[in-house]
Scaffold this active site. Structure first.
Site, PDB file in Angstrom:
ATOM      1  N   GLU A   1      -4.013   1.855  -2.862  1.00 23.25           N
ATOM      2  CA  GLU A   1      -5.193   2.056  -2.034  1.00 23.25           C
ATOM      3  C   GLU A   1      -5.166   3.341  -1.197  1.00 23.25           C
ATOM      4  O   GLU A   1      -6.190   3.983  -0.990  1.00 23.25           O
ATOM      5  CB  GLU A   1      -5.323   0.823  -1.120  1.00 23.25           C
ATOM      6  CG  GLU A   1      -6.141   0.983   0.127  1.00 23.25           C
ATOM      7  CD  GLU A   1      -7.621   1.132  -0.158  1.00 23.25           C
ATOM      8  OE1 GLU A   1      -8.021   1.068  -1.325  1.00 23.25           O
ATOM      9  OE2 GLU A   1      -8.376   1.332   0.807  1.00 23.25           O
ATOM     10  N   ASN A   2      -3.996   3.733  -0.718  1.00 20.05           N
ATOM     11  CA  ASN A   2      -3.880   4.897   0.176  1.00 20.05           C
ATOM     12  C   ASN A   2      -3.031   6.007  -0.421  1.00 20.05           C
ATOM     13  O   ASN A   2      -2.502   6.852   0.302  1.00 20.05           O
ATOM     14  CB  ASN A   2      -3.275   4.473   1.519  1.00 20.05           C
ATOM     15  CG  ASN A   2      -4.061   3.394   2.224  1.00 20.05           C
ATOM     16  OD1 ASN A   2      -3.535   2.327   2.493  1.00 20.05           O
ATOM     17  ND2 ASN A   2      -5.325   3.663   2.525  1.00 20.05           N
TER      18      ASN A   2
ATOM     19  N   HIS B   1      -0.609  -2.848   6.605  1.00 17.90           N
ATOM     20  CA  HIS B   1       0.544  -1.950   6.495  1.00 17.90           C
ATOM     21  C   HIS B   1       1.807  -2.418   7.206  1.00 17.90           C
ATOM     22  O   HIS B   1       2.832  -1.738   7.147  1.00 17.90           O
ATOM     23  CB  HIS B   1       0.183  -0.540   7.013  1.00 17.90           C
ATOM     24  CG  HIS B   1      -0.752   0.210   6.137  1.00 17.90           C
ATOM     25  ND1 HIS B   1      -0.916   1.577   6.219  1.00 17.90           N
ATOM     26  CD2 HIS B   1      -1.581  -0.214   5.150  1.00 17.90           C
ATOM     27  CE1 HIS B   1      -1.821   1.970   5.330  1.00 17.90           C
ATOM     28  NE2 HIS B   1      -2.237   0.895   4.672  1.00 17.90           N
TER      29      HIS B   1
ATOM     30  N   HIS C   1      -3.355  -4.096   3.331  1.00 16.28           N
ATOM     31  CA  HIS C   1      -4.302  -3.364   4.167  1.00 16.28           C
ATOM     32  C   HIS C   1      -3.779  -3.053   5.561  1.00 16.28           C
ATOM     33  O   HIS C   1      -4.009  -1.967   6.078  1.00 16.28           O
ATOM     34  CB  HIS C   1      -5.649  -4.080   4.283  1.00 16.28           C
ATOM     35  CG  HIS C   1      -6.651  -3.360   5.144  1.00 16.28           C
ATOM     36  ND1 HIS C   1      -7.166  -2.130   4.794  1.00 16.28           N
ATOM     37  CD2 HIS C   1      -7.212  -3.691   6.334  1.00 16.28           C
ATOM     38  CE1 HIS C   1      -8.033  -1.740   5.742  1.00 16.28           C
ATOM     39  NE2 HIS C   1      -8.072  -2.663   6.683  1.00 16.28           N
TER      40      HIS C   1
ATOM     41  N   HIS D   1      -6.976  -7.762   0.043  1.00 17.30           N
ATOM     42  CA  HIS D   1      -6.956  -6.565   0.874  1.00 17.30           C
ATOM     43  C   HIS D   1      -7.896  -6.824   2.050  1.00 17.30           C
ATOM     44  O   HIS D   1      -9.123  -6.729   1.914  1.00 17.30           O
ATOM     45  CB  HIS D   1      -7.408  -5.362   0.047  1.00 17.30           C
ATOM     46  CG  HIS D   1      -7.039  -4.050   0.640  1.00 17.30           C
ATOM     47  ND1 HIS D   1      -5.779  -3.505   0.534  1.00 17.30           N
ATOM     48  CD2 HIS D   1      -7.774  -3.151   1.352  1.00 17.30           C
ATOM     49  CE1 HIS D   1      -5.744  -2.336   1.135  1.00 17.30           C
ATOM     50  NE2 HIS D   1      -6.946  -2.104   1.650  1.00 17.30           N
TER      51      HIS D   1
ATOM     52  N   ASP E   1       0.799  -1.227   0.000  1.00 19.18           N
ATOM     53  CA  ASP E   1       0.000   0.000   0.000  1.00 19.18           C
ATOM     54  C   ASP E   1       0.835   1.281   0.000  1.00 19.18           C
ATOM     55  O   ASP E   1       1.518   1.591   0.970  1.00 19.18           O
ATOM     56  CB  ASP E   1      -0.885   0.056   1.242  1.00 19.18           C
ATOM     57  CG  ASP E   1      -1.685  -1.202   1.496  1.00 19.18           C
ATOM     58  OD1 ASP E   1      -1.104  -2.298   1.378  1.00 19.18           O
ATOM     59  OD2 ASP E   1      -2.864  -1.099   1.845  1.00 19.18           O
TER      60      ASP E   1
ATOM     61  N   HIS F   1     -10.779   1.659   0.160  1.00 26.18           N
ATOM     62  CA  HIS F   1     -10.928   3.095  -0.093  1.00 26.18           C
ATOM     63  C   HIS F   1     -10.976   3.408  -1.599  1.00 26.18           C
ATOM     64  O   HIS F   1     -10.713   4.539  -2.005  1.00 26.18           O
ATOM     65  CB  HIS F   1      -9.777   3.877   0.547  1.00 26.18           C
ATOM     66  CG  HIS F   1      -9.766   3.807   2.043  1.00 26.18           C
ATOM     67  ND1 HIS F   1     -10.844   4.159   2.812  1.00 26.18           N
ATOM     68  CD2 HIS F   1      -8.784   3.426   2.916  1.00 26.18           C
ATOM     69  CE1 HIS F   1     -10.546   4.004   4.098  1.00 26.18           C
ATOM     70  NE2 HIS F   1      -9.309   3.552   4.179  1.00 26.18           N
TER      71      HIS F   1
END
Length: 282
Positions: A43-44, A191, A189, A164, A9, A72
């Site tokens: 995703e982030n 991290h 997800h 995820h 991520d 997200h």
């Protein structure tokens, strides 16, 4: 043999910065690792939540061949236009949304040129699937059954799955369920890179979480003050993307005939980083 790098991520501007600086050094005949294909979970990437056009284009310039998403995915309006332009933006959003009208695709197949001893080699086929977990997550369709349907299709080549998800048990269960039917199942997800890197008995590579690509001195990407205040006060508190040096975490794989030949954790940490006089952006 297909050499694949999966990058965990990407979080905010620091994650985009380290990705842009380091990813180009990892591929090509003169690269540090000479990867044939690079998958990046974005995703982030946009301020810690979702993906926007600037972040997507930055990842592609750096050398990403495919971008995956997560819970997200819909945070920025840009995502709808990006998913509609599949030729320009090779994005795989989570597969297991029940609504058939969900924009984008949950899996894509790529024909990947390889290199052998520094020379052009055969083209290998690689399919990338992205699914969401359901434990401690939003309600979505069953990821196990959703992948079953994809695997019924012919000519997928080696299959890579980005799950995820929050629960380690759900990620591990999916990997064991798919063992021998896909080449790799790697989690995202949470991290934090996990130390359970392995190849399962049927030939499927697995790691519970690849870790994240973002600010090193942080609480999973956020400046520490926000999460600390939330734990202290039990009240909502605005989170900010942390500043300073960043790290890149991922998983390096060698795949052949829908089996994993090797898997190893990959990590790069910036030696130092100071913001310039113009500050920073998320």
């Amino acid at each position: 043999m297909l050499r694949v790098l999966f990058v965990g991520d990407v979080y905010g501007q620091p994650g985009r910065r380290v990705l842009a600086a380091h990813l180009p050094t990892l591929r090509g005949p003169d690269g540090l690792r000479n990867f044939d294909f690079i998958i990046v979970n974005m995703e982030n990437a946009a301020g810690g939540f979702g993906l926007h056009r600037d972040a997507a284009e930055s990842a592609l310039r750096a050398g990403a061949d495919c971008m995956t998403l997560g819970n997200h995915a819909w945070h920025h309006r840009d995502i709808h236009a990006l998913l509609a332009d599949a030729e320009s933006y090779p994005i795989v959003r989570p597969l297991n949304y029940a609504d058939p009208a969900t924009p984008g695709v949950g899996w894509r197949t790529f024909d990947v040129p390889t290199r052998v001893d520094g020379k052009p080699g055969p083209t290998e086929r690689l399919t990338v699937i992205n699914v969401l977990g359901r434990v401690f997550m939003d309600a979505v369709a069953n990821p196990f059954r959703a992948i079953d349907e994809v695997l019924e299709r012919p000519d997928l080549g080696s299959v890579f799955v980005d799950i995820h998800a929050e629960a380690t048990s759900e990620k591990a269960a999916l990997a064991w369920y798919l063992d021998g039917r896909v080449a790799a199942v790697i989690g995202t997800h949470t991290h934090v890179p996990t130390a359970d890197t392995r190849i399962l008995p049927g030939g499927t590579a697995f790691q519970t979480d690849a870790g994240f690509t973002g600010p090193h001195d942080s609480i999973i990407g956020a400046a520490p003050e926000g999460p600390i205040q939330r734990f202290l006060t039990e009240r909502s508190y605005r989170y900010a993307v942390a500043e300073g040096r960043a790290e890149l975490n991922g998983v390096a794989l060698e795949l052949q005939d829908n089996r994993a030949v090797s898997i190893e954790r990959y990590r790069y940490l910036e030696a130092d980083h100071r913001e310039d006089d113009y500050g920073h952006s998320q």
